[in-house]
Design a protein around this motif. Structure first.
Motif, short mmCIF file in Angstrom:
data_model
loop_
_atom_site.label_atom_id
_atom_site.label_comp_id
_atom_site.label_asym_id
_atom_site.label_seq_id
_atom_site.Cartn_x
_atom_site.Cartn_y
_atom_site.Cartn_z
N THR A 10 1.03 -1.02 -0.18
CA THR A 10 -0.43 -0.21 0.42
C THR A 10 0.78 1.32 -0.21
O THR A 10 0.50 1.76 -0.83
CB THR A 10 -0.85 0.18 1.15
N PRO A 11 1.90 1.69 0.94
CA PRO A 11 3.06 2.88 0.69
C PRO A 11 3.46 2.47 -0.83
O PRO A 11 3.39 4.11 -1.10
CB PRO A 11 3.78 2.54 1.92
N ASP A 12 3.91 1.50 -1.25
CA ASP A 12 4.56 1.43 -2.55
C ASP A 12 3.30 2.62 -3.75
O ASP A 12 3.68 3.39 -4.39
CB ASP A 12 5.23 1.02 -3.00
N ALA A 13 2.45 2.28 -3.46
CA ALA A 13 1.47 2.28 -4.27
C ALA A 13 0.62 3.49 -4.36
O ALA A 13 0.50 4.48 -5.03
CB ALA A 13 -0.31 1.48 -3.86
N GLY A 33 13.15 -0.17 0.91
CA GLY A 33 11.97 -0.03 1.60
C GLY A 33 11.51 1.55 1.31
O GLY A 33 10.29 2.24 1.59
N SER A 34 12.26 1.95 2.13
CA SER A 34 12.53 4.05 2.36
C SER A 34 12.14 4.76 1.30
O SER A 34 12.17 3.77 -0.88
CB SER A 34 13.31 4.44 2.78
N TRP A 35 11.71 5.88 0.59
CA TRP A 35 11.45 6.31 -0.05
C TRP A 35 12.01 7.45 -0.53
O TRP A 35 12.08 8.52 1.30
CB TRP A 35 10.06 6.84 -0.33
N LEU A 36 12.77 8.67 -1.42
CA LEU A 36 13.50 9.33 -1.92
C LEU A 36 12.36 10.12 -2.56
O LEU A 36 12.70 10.06 -3.30
CB LEU A 36 14.28 9.36 -1.63
N VAL A 37 12.10 11.70 -2.10
CA VAL A 37 10.35 12.24 -2.46
C VAL A 37 11.07 13.50 -2.55
O VAL A 37 11.55 14.49 -1.71
CB VAL A 37 9.35 12.18 -1.53
N ASP A 49 11.34 6.71 5.76
CA ASP A 49 11.21 5.58 6.29
C ASP A 49 10.83 3.86 6.18
O ASP A 49 11.52 3.25 6.52
CB ASP A 49 13.17 5.81 7.61
N GLY A 50 9.57 4.67 6.34
CA GLY A 50 9.35 3.47 6.64
C GLY A 50 7.50 4.09 6.36
O GLY A 50 6.91 4.90 6.20
N PRO A 51 6.38 2.61 6.64
CA PRO A 51 5.26 2.79 5.91
C PRO A 51 4.46 3.45 6.59
O PRO A 51 3.21 4.21 5.80
CB PRO A 51 4.65 1.06 6.45
#
Length: 74
Positions: A10-13, A33-37, A49-51
């Protein structure tokens, strides 16, 4: 042609949705699994860092977008 990755969670979506709808300037998933936005052109890059961080960020972006649309409609 752009390449679309299939979200694994879900977080990826949510992050894929924000990127596809151009509500963020960039969003890159790391191998852990972390994201840089980057939300705007001149804004700071944020590491999510996390969901929970990802969902909270996505909700903030979506709420801001909703408020902008309401202001335009008024």
């Amino acid at each position: 042609m752009t390449r679309t990755l299939r979200p694994q969670s879900t977080p990826d979506a949510l992050m894929c949705l924000l990127r596809e709808q151009q509500l963020v300037r960039s969003a890159d998933r790391a191998s852990d699994g972390s994201w840089l936005v980057l939300r705007s052109t001149y804004g700071p890059k944020r590491a999510l860092d996390g969901p929970l961080d990802i969902v909270d960020f996505a909700l903030d972006v979506l709420l801001d977008h909703k408020l902008e649309l309401e202001d335009q409609a008024a």
